[in-house]
Design a protein around this motif. Sequence first.
Motif, PDB file in Angstrom:
ATOM      1  N   ALA A  14       0.137  71.606 -50.249  1.00 22.55           N
ATOM      2  CA  ALA A  14       0.366  71.510 -51.691  1.00 22.55           C
ATOM      3  C   ALA A  14       1.155  70.279 -52.091  1.00 22.55           C
ATOM      4  CB  ALA A  14       1.117  72.764 -52.160  1.00 22.55           C
ATOM      5  N   ARG A  15       1.645  69.524 -51.113  1.00 28.62           N
ATOM      6  CA  ARG A  15       2.637  68.497 -51.438  1.00 28.62           C
ATOM      7  C   ARG A  15       2.184  67.073 -51.132  1.00 28.62           C
ATOM      8  NH1 ARG A  15       4.666  73.190 -50.109  1.00 28.62           N
ATOM      9  NH2 ARG A  15       6.523  74.005 -51.151  1.00 28.62           N
ATOM     10  N   HIS A  49      -6.197  74.659 -49.220  1.00 29.95           N
ATOM     11  CA  HIS A  49      -5.600  74.423 -50.535  1.00 29.95           C
ATOM     12  C   HIS A  49      -6.615  73.663 -51.382  1.00 29.95           C
ATOM     13  CE1 HIS A  49      -1.137  75.102 -49.745  1.00 29.95           C
ATOM     14  NE2 HIS A  49      -1.672  75.202 -48.540  1.00 29.95           N
ATOM     15  N   ARG A  51      -6.854  71.023 -55.000  1.00 29.18           N
ATOM     16  CA  ARG A  51      -6.084  70.140 -55.866  1.00 29.18           C
ATOM     17  C   ARG A  51      -6.794  69.956 -57.204  1.00 29.18           C
ATOM     18  NH1 ARG A  51      -2.372  66.908 -52.986  1.00 29.18           N
ATOM     19  NH2 ARG A  51      -1.740  68.081 -51.113  1.00 29.18           N
ATOM     20  N   HIS A  57      -1.232  70.183 -56.818  1.00 25.48           N
ATOM     21  CA  HIS A  57      -1.539  71.521 -56.311  1.00 25.48           C
ATOM     22  C   HIS A  57      -2.124  72.390 -57.421  1.00 25.48           C
ATOM     23  CE1 HIS A  57      -1.131  75.333 -54.277  1.00 25.48           C
ATOM     24  NE2 HIS A  57      -0.240  75.767 -55.138  1.00 25.48           N
ATOM     25  N   ALA A  87       4.371  76.836 -54.969  1.00 28.00           N
ATOM     26  CA  ALA A  87       4.762  75.421 -54.903  1.00 28.00           C
ATOM     27  C   ALA A  87       5.505  74.947 -56.147  1.00 28.00           C
ATOM     28  CB  ALA A  87       3.545  74.538 -54.645  1.00 28.00           C
ATOM     29  N   GLU A 231      -0.807  69.467 -43.503  1.00 27.75           N
ATOM     30  CA  GLU A 231       0.098  70.174 -44.410  1.00 27.75           C
ATOM     31  C   GLU A 231       1.516  70.157 -43.867  1.00 27.75           C
ATOM     32  OE1 GLU A 231       0.996  74.496 -46.505  1.00 27.75           O
ATOM     33  OE2 GLU A 231      -0.952  74.169 -45.569  1.00 27.75           O
TER      34      GLU A 231
END
Length: 263
Positions: A14-15, A49, A51, A57, A87, A231
Amino acid sequence: MTTLPKILVAPTGARRGKSAHPALPITIDEIVETCRACAAAGAGGVHAHIRADDGSHSLDLERYRTLVERLEQEFPGWFVQVTSEAAGRYDAADQRTLIRALKPKAVTAAIRELVPDAEAEPEARALYHWASDNGVAIQHICFDRKDMDRLIGFIEDGTIPGRSHQVQLVLGSYDGSKVSRPEDIEPFIQPMLALKETQAFDWMLCAFGREETDCLLRTLELGGKARIGFENSLWNRDGRVARDNAERVSELVSLAQASGIDI
């Protein structure tokens, strides 16, 4: 409940973005191509995940449906797990809404996010029971011993139903303030071992930074499963930045097999 694969790739998270590594997949097409390479390298599934258009995210339902459909079509029988990670952008209600609407075969949900306080427990209990009744395997994320103790408490009081549970342990921290160390794994899993006569735990671990590989090898030695990928870490065991997610998978598979671990 579907058994977790020995090695699960977490290619996006998520980052991190392209500035962290140009091979980190952001779009659905990139994620599918990364999964193809990681499956060939020995990964048994993906922790996926998605985007938004700006790279941030997202828990967008339609994007998730599109990704899951693509992965299930292109990799039949491969383990496909999505995340409900907040997140800092979403809350427990958003997470519950996504899980019920998407109805995935497998999803992760952090104890501390889905059940942030006692007030959230009734809604969480309802979701856990709904998931059990509808074939949705929730892998419970525990970041520390406090999370683990809460998980055990929810199992014992029936908030989380059943006698077979998937667990994701997070060893270390994203910001590096807590180092990932192999020697911390056994104390982390003790509460699960204490219940082995009455409960079954299919547990997996992820770790961070240059220590990721050694932590995952120790996890496999202890009978756990390994989650690996950009990740959590960009680095190979020797400290070099990996070429891509598939190289991280390939290194772990090779080292595990050299140690006599059946992958």
